[in-house]
Design a protein around this motif. Structure first.
Motif, PDB file in Angstrom:
ATOM      1  N   ASP A  52       0.807  -1.215   0.000  1.00 35.05           N
ATOM      2  CA  ASP A  52       0.000   0.000   0.000  1.00 35.05           C
ATOM      3  C   ASP A  52       0.845   1.271   0.000  1.00 35.05           C
ATOM      4  O   ASP A  52       0.299   2.362  -0.009  1.00 35.05           O
ATOM      5  CB  ASP A  52      -0.912   0.017   1.227  1.00 35.05           C
ATOM      6  N   LEU A  53       2.164   1.162   0.016  1.00 32.38           N
ATOM      7  CA  LEU A  53       3.034   2.322   0.148  1.00 32.38           C
ATOM      8  C   LEU A  53       3.762   2.625  -1.158  1.00 32.38           C
ATOM      9  O   LEU A  53       4.052   1.730  -1.945  1.00 32.38           O
ATOM     10  CB  LEU A  53       4.082   2.080   1.248  1.00 32.38           C
ATOM     11  N   SER A  54       4.079   3.915  -1.343  1.00 35.56           N
ATOM     12  CA  SER A  54       4.903   4.304  -2.485  1.00 35.56           C
ATOM     13  C   SER A  54       6.346   3.890  -2.209  1.00 35.56           C
ATOM     14  O   SER A  54       6.701   3.542  -1.075  1.00 35.56           O
ATOM     15  CB  SER A  54       4.837   5.812  -2.698  1.00 35.56           C
ATOM     16  N   LEU A  55       7.190   3.935  -3.221  1.00 32.08           N
ATOM     17  CA  LEU A  55       8.600   3.578  -3.051  1.00 32.08           C
ATOM     18  C   LEU A  55       9.280   4.480  -2.020  1.00 32.08           C
ATOM     19  O   LEU A  55      10.085   4.022  -1.218  1.00 32.08           O
ATOM     20  CB  LEU A  55       9.338   3.658  -4.388  1.00 32.08           C
ATOM     21  N   ILE A  56       8.947   5.758  -2.041  1.00 35.25           N
ATOM     22  CA  ILE A  56       9.543   6.697  -1.078  1.00 35.25           C
ATOM     23  C   ILE A  56       9.114   6.341   0.345  1.00 35.25           C
ATOM     24  O   ILE A  56       9.925   6.348   1.271  1.00 35.25           O
ATOM     25  CB  ILE A  56       9.154   8.148  -1.429  1.00 35.25           C
ATOM     26  N   GLU A  57       7.842   5.993   0.512  1.00 31.68           N
ATOM     27  CA  GLU A  57       7.359   5.621   1.840  1.00 31.68           C
ATOM     28  C   GLU A  57       8.010   4.330   2.328  1.00 31.68           C
ATOM     29  O   GLU A  57       8.335   4.201   3.512  1.00 31.68           O
ATOM     30  CB  GLU A  57       5.831   5.475   1.818  1.00 31.68           C
ATOM     31  N   VAL A  58       8.214   3.372   1.426  1.00 32.80           N
ATOM     32  CA  VAL A  58       8.878   2.118   1.799  1.00 32.80           C
ATOM     33  C   VAL A  58      10.287   2.404   2.296  1.00 32.80           C
ATOM     34  O   VAL A  58      10.718   1.877   3.328  1.00 32.80           O
ATOM     35  CB  VAL A  58       8.897   1.123   0.613  1.00 32.80           C
ATOM     36  N   GLU A  59      11.017   3.258   1.582  1.00 36.46           N
ATOM     37  CA  GLU A  59      12.383   3.601   1.993  1.00 36.46           C
ATOM     38  C   GLU A  59      12.387   4.376   3.305  1.00 36.46           C
ATOM     39  O   GLU A  59      13.234   4.141   4.163  1.00 36.46           O
ATOM     40  CB  GLU A  59      13.097   4.399   0.892  1.00 36.46           C
ATOM     41  N   GLU A  60      11.428   5.274   3.466  1.00 29.77           N
ATOM     42  CA  GLU A  60      11.333   6.021   4.726  1.00 29.77           C
ATOM     43  C   GLU A  60      11.070   5.060   5.890  1.00 29.77           C
ATOM     44  O   GLU A  60      11.671   5.179   6.959  1.00 29.77           O
ATOM     45  CB  GLU A  60      10.220   7.058   4.654  1.00 29.77           C
ATOM     46  N   GLN A  61      10.217   4.089   5.664  1.00 31.10           N
ATOM     47  CA  GLN A  61       9.914   3.105   6.693  1.00 31.10           C
ATOM     48  C   GLN A  61      11.155   2.294   7.060  1.00 31.10           C
ATOM     49  O   GLN A  61      11.422   2.051   8.234  1.00 31.10           O
ATOM     50  CB  GLN A  61       8.792   2.184   6.211  1.00 31.10           C
ATOM     51  N   LYS A  62      11.936   1.900   6.068  1.00 33.80           N
ATOM     52  CA  LYS A  62      13.159   1.142   6.324  1.00 33.80           C
ATOM     53  C   LYS A  62      14.149   1.965   7.148  1.00 33.80           C
ATOM     54  O   LYS A  62      14.748   1.454   8.102  1.00 33.80           O
ATOM     55  CB  LYS A  62      13.822   0.712   5.011  1.00 33.80           C
ATOM     56  N   VAL A  63      14.319   3.234   6.781  1.00 35.60           N
ATOM     57  CA  VAL A  63      15.226   4.116   7.522  1.00 35.60           C
ATOM     58  C   VAL A  63      14.735   4.279   8.952  1.00 35.60           C
ATOM     59  O   VAL A  63      15.514   4.209   9.910  1.00 35.60           O
ATOM     60  CB  VAL A  63      15.355   5.487   6.815  1.00 35.60           C
ATOM     61  N   LEU A  64      13.446   4.466   9.107  1.00 35.76           N
ATOM     62  CA  LEU A  64      12.862   4.646  10.437  1.00 35.76           C
ATOM     63  C   LEU A  64      13.093   3.405  11.302  1.00 35.76           C
ATOM     64  O   LEU A  64      13.506   3.512  12.462  1.00 35.76           O
ATOM     65  CB  LEU A  64      11.374   4.955  10.303  1.00 35.76           C
ATOM     66  N   ILE A  65      12.877   2.234  10.753  1.00 38.11           N
ATOM     67  CA  ILE A  65      13.088   0.990  11.503  1.00 38.11           C
ATOM     68  C   ILE A  65      14.551   0.845  11.893  1.00 38.11           C
ATOM     69  O   ILE A  65      14.874   0.495  13.032  1.00 38.11           O
ATOM     70  CB  ILE A  65      12.609  -0.235  10.687  1.00 38.11           C
ATOM     71  N   ARG A  66      15.447   1.132  10.951  1.00 40.09           N
ATOM     72  CA  ARG A  66      16.889   1.032  11.240  1.00 40.09           C
ATOM     73  C   ARG A  66      17.283   1.988  12.373  1.00 40.09           C
ATOM     74  O   ARG A  66      17.976   1.597  13.310  1.00 40.09           O
ATOM     75  CB  ARG A  66      17.704   1.335   9.987  1.00 40.09           C
TER      76      ARG A  66
END
Length: 101
Positions: A52-66
């Motif tokens: 359900d997420l855009s590519l930018i949101e997916v990357e933001e989520q990964k950075v946030l989790i890290r």
């Protein structure tokens, strides 16, 4: 505990040996674990929501989790590293359904 350990006990022993060798302190932290293990952990967290997420949101989520894992969920430190307000960070946590286990 959440890892499937496809290599069984030998894989777990190798991971622990790696962590002991690369740890700078008497306490093993997430960053002391092999990178592939952390990538597997993130992929399990991201699976259902990425559709359900855009590519930018997916990357933001990964950075946030890290960042959350690196700071051991110190939200002030994460907000500072991301250069955002804590209120914005709380909205992002809610958006990506991230909760401390």
């Amino acid at each position: 505990m959440n890892n499937q350990w496809p290599g069984n006990i030998r894989e777990m022993q190798n991971v622990l040996e790696h962590a002991v060798i690369f740890s700078d302190s008497p306490v093993i932290k997430l960053e002391d674990l092999p990178a592939y293990l952390m990538e597997n952990r993130m992929s399990h967290t991201l699976t259902h929501q990425q559709k359900d997420l855009s590519l930018i949101e997916v990357e933001e989520q990964k950075v946030l989790i890290r960042l959350l894992e690196e700071t051991e969920w110190n939200l002030s430190a994460v907000a500072k590293k991301m250069n955002i307000a804590r209120s914005t960070l709380y909205r992002k946590l809610k958006k990506y359904e991230l909760k401390r286990k």
